[in-house]
Scaffold this active site. Sequence first.
Site, PDB file in Angstrom:
ATOM      1  N   GLU A  57      -4.583 -50.728 -28.472  1.00  0.00           N
ATOM      2  CA  GLU A  57      -5.846 -51.459 -28.701  1.00  0.00           C
ATOM      3  C   GLU A  57      -5.575 -52.838 -29.338  1.00  0.00           C
ATOM      4  O   GLU A  57      -4.742 -52.942 -30.250  1.00  0.00           O
ATOM      5  CB  GLU A  57      -6.704 -50.639 -29.685  1.00  0.00           C
TER       6      GLU A  57
ATOM      7  N   LYS B  27     -15.331 -50.514 -25.624  1.00  0.00           N
ATOM      8  CA  LYS B  27     -15.307 -49.432 -26.625  1.00  0.00           C
ATOM      9  C   LYS B  27     -16.735 -49.089 -27.053  1.00  0.00           C
ATOM     10  O   LYS B  27     -17.514 -49.989 -27.426  1.00  0.00           O
ATOM     11  CB  LYS B  27     -14.483 -49.908 -27.821  1.00  0.00           C
TER      12      LYS B  27
ATOM     13  N   CYS C 145      -9.341 -45.799 -29.610  1.00  0.00           N
ATOM     14  CA  CYS C 145      -9.165 -45.624 -31.059  1.00  0.00           C
ATOM     15  C   CYS C 145     -10.245 -44.737 -31.698  1.00  0.00           C
ATOM     16  O   CYS C 145     -10.255 -43.528 -31.503  1.00  0.00           O
ATOM     17  CB  CYS C 145      -9.054 -46.999 -31.719  1.00  0.00           C
TER      18      CYS C 145
HETATM   19  O1  LIG Z   1     -10.978 -43.613 -37.118  1.00  0.00           O
HETATM   20  C1  LIG Z   1     -10.040 -44.109 -37.740  1.00  0.00           C
HETATM   21  O2  LIG Z   1      -9.564 -43.564 -38.733  1.00  0.00           O
HETATM   22  C2  LIG Z   1      -9.396 -45.377 -37.270  1.00  0.00           C
HETATM   23  C3  LIG Z   1     -10.225 -46.113 -36.271  1.00  0.00           C
HETATM   24  C4  LIG Z   1      -9.787 -47.511 -36.058  1.00  0.00           C
HETATM   25  O3  LIG Z   1      -8.945 -48.012 -36.752  1.00  0.00           O
HETATM   26  C5  LIG Z   1     -10.350 -48.302 -34.959  1.00  0.00           C
HETATM   27  O4  LIG Z   1     -11.151 -47.787 -34.165  1.00  0.00           O
HETATM   28  O5  LIG Z   1      -9.983 -49.488 -34.837  1.00  0.00           O
END
Ligand SMILES: O=C(O)CCC(=O)C(=O)O
Length: 264
Positions: A40, A111, A146
């Site tokens: 990402e 996303k 993510c």
């Molecule tokens: O859910 C998490 O602990 C990390 C999510 C994250 O860093 C993101 O989506 O950029």
Amino acid sequence: MRASLIQIAVNEDETVEARRVRAAALVREQAGADLVVLPELWTTGAFAFEEFDAAAEPLRGPTYEAMAKAASDAGVWLHAGSVPERGPDGRLYNTSLVFSPAGDLTASYRKIHRFGFDKGEAVLMGAGREPVTVRLPDTTLGVATCYDLRFPELFRSLVDAGAEILVVPAGWPERRRAHWTLLARARAVENQAFVLACGTAGTHAGVPQAGHSIVVDPWGEVLAEAGADEEVLAVEFDPERVARTREQFPALKDRVLGLEPPRG
Ligand SMILES: O=C(O)CCC(=O)C(=O)O
């Protein structure tokens, strides 16, 4: 299927342009693989919120150009991770790009679950609305990004649309690494699907990244896991195992849909 997950390091001592050139070279080195995955927001770093606006690009911007060429040079399916996209509406989105071995943009995915609660990505970027699958010659990918990993209903919708391989580019922080591994395995077991989860290495905006990209099979076994540093995680697996697992242990067929709301 041979897959390579490029767990690229995102550190502040490298410019976005230099990292883009390096990422393209790493993709080219994977010639012979079927599927290559980048993480990402690897151009800026997922936590470099202050960089998003200046680094934002249109869907067919410099990262698109570099990755389309790298995919066709290597002759691989490429999930090029995500970029800060400036949409035609002027808003920013965290958008993933998937290329065919001919270098055509086959799919893009904004996303859906933005991270940060009332800060960072959650306020700086717009939310996607559409789950996305990508048909490959012999299997189907379901894509998520993510923080999406924490929302099982998104993955179930991908499986309902035929996904057998769930591809999750991420910029997951080290401090919640245990969640990353646990959730990747949970999504694989409950959906009886492969999970290919590709994170970043390095530290940006003061946030050490977890690394530990991971490939999990439909039985929940870890086929391969990276360390904390930059690394290419290469793995070989048979996508037909998804159908076999779902046939031998047909839990997905026992779903009960349309339940009444809980009483009490
Ligand atoms: O859910 C998490 O602990 C990390 C999510 C994250 O860093 C993101 O989506 O950029």
